[in-house]
Enzyme design. Structure first.
Site, mmCIF file in Angstrom:
data_model
loop_
_atom_site.group_PDB
_atom_site.id
_atom_site.type_symbol
_atom_site.label_atom_id
_atom_site.label_comp_id
_atom_site.label_asym_id
_atom_site.label_seq_id
_atom_site.Cartn_x
_atom_site.Cartn_y
_atom_site.Cartn_z
ATOM 1 N N VAL A 30 1.082 -1.384 -0.060
ATOM 2 C CA VAL A 30 -0.063 -0.066 0.029
ATOM 3 C C VAL A 30 0.848 1.166 -0.050
ATOM 4 C CG1 VAL A 30 -1.829 -1.260 1.316
ATOM 5 C CG2 VAL A 30 -0.124 -0.040 2.664
ATOM 6 N N ASP A 31 2.192 1.259 -0.046
ATOM 7 C CA ASP A 31 3.104 2.314 -0.209
ATOM 8 C C ASP A 31 2.974 2.676 -1.607
ATOM 9 O OD1 ASP A 31 5.054 1.107 -1.753
ATOM 10 O OD2 ASP A 31 5.761 0.015 0.032
ATOM 11 N N SER A 33 5.443 -13.722 0.640
ATOM 12 C CA SER A 33 5.352 -15.057 1.186
ATOM 13 C C SER A 33 4.413 -15.716 0.356
ATOM 14 C CB SER A 33 5.116 -14.750 2.744
ATOM 15 O OG SER A 33 4.026 -14.181 2.849
ATOM 16 N N HIS A 39 -4.159 -4.466 -2.702
ATOM 17 C CA HIS A 39 -4.712 -4.163 -1.505
ATOM 18 C C HIS A 39 -4.827 -2.626 -1.272
ATOM 19 C CE1 HIS A 39 -2.993 -8.376 -0.371
ATOM 20 N NE2 HIS A 39 -3.970 -8.345 -0.943
HETATM 21 P P1 OAD Z 1 5.017 -11.078 4.064
HETATM 22 O O1 OAD Z 1 5.542 -10.423 5.400
HETATM 23 O O2 OAD Z 1 4.239 -12.174 4.301
HETATM 24 O O3 OAD Z 1 6.221 -11.471 3.301
HETATM 25 C C1 OAD Z 1 7.487 -10.855 2.988
HETATM 26 C C2 OAD Z 1 8.391 -11.728 1.974
HETATM 27 O O4 OAD Z 1 9.426 -11.077 1.502
HETATM 28 C C3 OAD Z 1 8.763 -13.058 2.377
HETATM 29 O O5 OAD Z 1 8.598 -14.094 1.643
HETATM 30 C C4 OAD Z 1 10.285 -12.713 2.780
HETATM 31 O O6 OAD Z 1 11.231 -13.861 2.392
HETATM 32 C C5 OAD Z 1 10.639 -11.514 1.823
HETATM 33 N N1 OAD Z 1 11.378 -10.717 1.962
HETATM 34 C C6 OAD Z 1 11.916 -9.957 3.198
HETATM 35 N N2 OAD Z 1 12.674 -9.280 3.172
HETATM 36 C C7 OAD Z 1 13.091 -9.224 1.614
HETATM 37 C C8 OAD Z 1 14.014 -8.532 0.982
HETATM 38 N N3 OAD Z 1 14.792 -7.599 1.427
HETATM 39 N N4 OAD Z 1 14.295 -8.891 -0.544
HETATM 40 C C9 OAD Z 1 13.572 -9.696 -0.800
HETATM 41 N N5 OAD Z 1 12.448 -10.554 -0.275
HETATM 42 C C10 OAD Z 1 12.122 -10.132 1.045
HETATM 43 O O7 OAD Z 1 4.357 -9.776 3.105
HETATM 44 P P2 OAD Z 1 3.341 -10.024 1.698
HETATM 45 O O8 OAD Z 1 3.839 -11.415 1.107
HETATM 46 O O9 OAD Z 1 3.445 -8.870 0.986
HETATM 47 O O10 OAD Z 1 -2.524 -8.002 3.007
HETATM 48 O O11 OAD Z 1 2.242 -10.187 2.464
HETATM 49 C C11 OAD Z 1 1.029 -10.451 1.903
HETATM 50 C C12 OAD Z 1 -0.033 -9.681 2.507
HETATM 51 O O12 OAD Z 1 -0.323 -10.132 3.874
HETATM 52 C C13 OAD Z 1 0.042 -8.104 2.558
HETATM 53 O O13 OAD Z 1 -0.351 -7.489 1.620
HETATM 54 C C14 OAD Z 1 -0.945 -7.802 3.526
HETATM 55 C C15 OAD Z 1 -0.582 -8.869 4.694
HETATM 56 O O14 OAD Z 1 -1.407 -9.294 5.565
HETATM 57 C C16 OAD Z 1 -2.988 -7.167 3.565
HETATM 58 O O15 OAD Z 1 -2.993 -6.133 4.128
HETATM 59 C C17 OAD Z 1 -4.662 -7.475 3.182
#
Ligand code: OAD
Length: 268
Positions: free
Chosen positions: A103-104, A211, A119
């Site tokens: 959302v950024d 993730s 989202h």
């Molecule tokens: P997550 O916090 O679930 O996952 C973050 C992912 O980023 C993981 O797979 C990490 O391995 C990876 N990661 C972390 N640091 C990194 C880096 N520096 N470089 C590359 N990869 C890195 O975040 P999202 O998958 O975005 O939903 O989460 C999905 C949704 O869950 C969000 O949009 C939000 C949340 O609840 C809503 O708000 C509806």
């Protein structure tokens, strides 16, 4: 890495699918894992509007901390090397679109023009009374942040101040909320439809920093795969996409993405 970059350099309809990991190096914490937002703030409470309303009434100091954390984080964040190189590759005609769960506004500030925000958008407010949307610009965010600093302690004083600083609708003065998708809410249907269309017709699908556990967004890589696109993953660690990806790279997006889509692509 060289092979994956070579394969990507031959593609002209790349869709980049991002999650919180792409913004981690910009100082915005991810949701899950160590130091994640959901470790500090329970998603069952802070991840939905009724939960937030309940915290406002029963633990206003906690809501104050949450809002202060969010404003500090988003106001300080700057696009990192991954956002910037994606923006340049789009301008060069190699990337069709970014589909993000974030959302950024870092993709936009990194130069990407076509961003589908599944989202929602933290920088848009929606009126709870009349439903109109309006911008939450940085200046307004900074003013709210300044007011929080001057807030007196004491439950009633905080409750009152929170009520005063909540942004109002420019049209009807109704209370507004950020135009983001909380748990249990639907994704914006037109955004999802356009993201699906781009995914169906892409020749490569680059997954960065997600993730892959939140649906329906999590289905998009599978859709790309089923249509024969090259699938490349960049994450910190293995994800549900690792097995189905042609290439997976584990490490910081800010270093890996510029290697995968360099400014001067190697000949295919
Ligand atoms: P997550 O916090 O679930 O996952 C973050 C992912 O980023 C993981 O797979 C990490 O391995 C990876 N990661 C972390 N640091 C990194 C880096 N520096 N470089 C590359 N990869 C890195 O975040 P999202 O998958 O975005 O939903 O989460 C999905 C949704 O869950 C969000 O949009 C939000 C949340 O609840 C809503 O708000 C509806």
């Amino acid at each position: 890495m060289t092979e994956a970059a070579g394969r990507l350099s031959a593609c002209r309809r790349i869709v980049v699918f991002t999650g919180a990991g792409v913004s981690a190096e910009s100082g915005i914490p991810t949701f899950r894992g160590e130091g994640g937002i959901w470790e500090k703030y329970d998603p069952d409470v802070f991840g939905n509007i009724p939960g937030l309303g309940q915290v406002w009434l029963t633990q206003p100091q906690r809501l104050l901390d949450f809002i202060t954390d969010a404003l500090d984080t988003f106001l300080a964040a700057q696009p990192n090397a991954a956002h910037l190189v994606i923006g340049k590759a789009e301008a060069a005609g190699r990337i069709r679109a970014v589909v993000t769960q974030n959302v950024d506004d870092l993709h936009e500030r990194g130069g990407t023009r076509t961003v589908f925000k599944l989202h929602g958008d933290l920088y848009t407010l929606r009126c709870l009374r009349c439903g109109r949307s309006g911008p939450l610009d940085r200046g307004r965010m900074e003013r709210i942040r300044d007011q929080l600093d001057g807030m007196r302690s004491g439950r009633l004083a905080i409750l009152k101040k929170l009520w005063e600083i909540m942004p109002r609708c420019g049209e009807c003065e109704g209370l507004t909320r950020p135009d983001v998708v909380f748990f249990g809410e639907s994704l914006p249907a037109n955004v999802l439809r356009q993201a699906e269309e781009e995914t169906r017709s892409c020749d490569a699908f680059l997954i960065v920093g997600t993730s892959g556990v939140v649906y329906p967004a999590a289905l998009l890589p599978k859709l790309a795969r089923s249509r024969g696109a090259l699938v490349v993953e960049v994450n910190r660690e293995a994800s549900p996409y690792t097995e189905m990806s042609d290439f997976s790279f584990f490490g910081p997006a800010g270093s890996i993405v510029p290697e995968l889509i360099p400014e001067s692509p190697r000949p295919a």
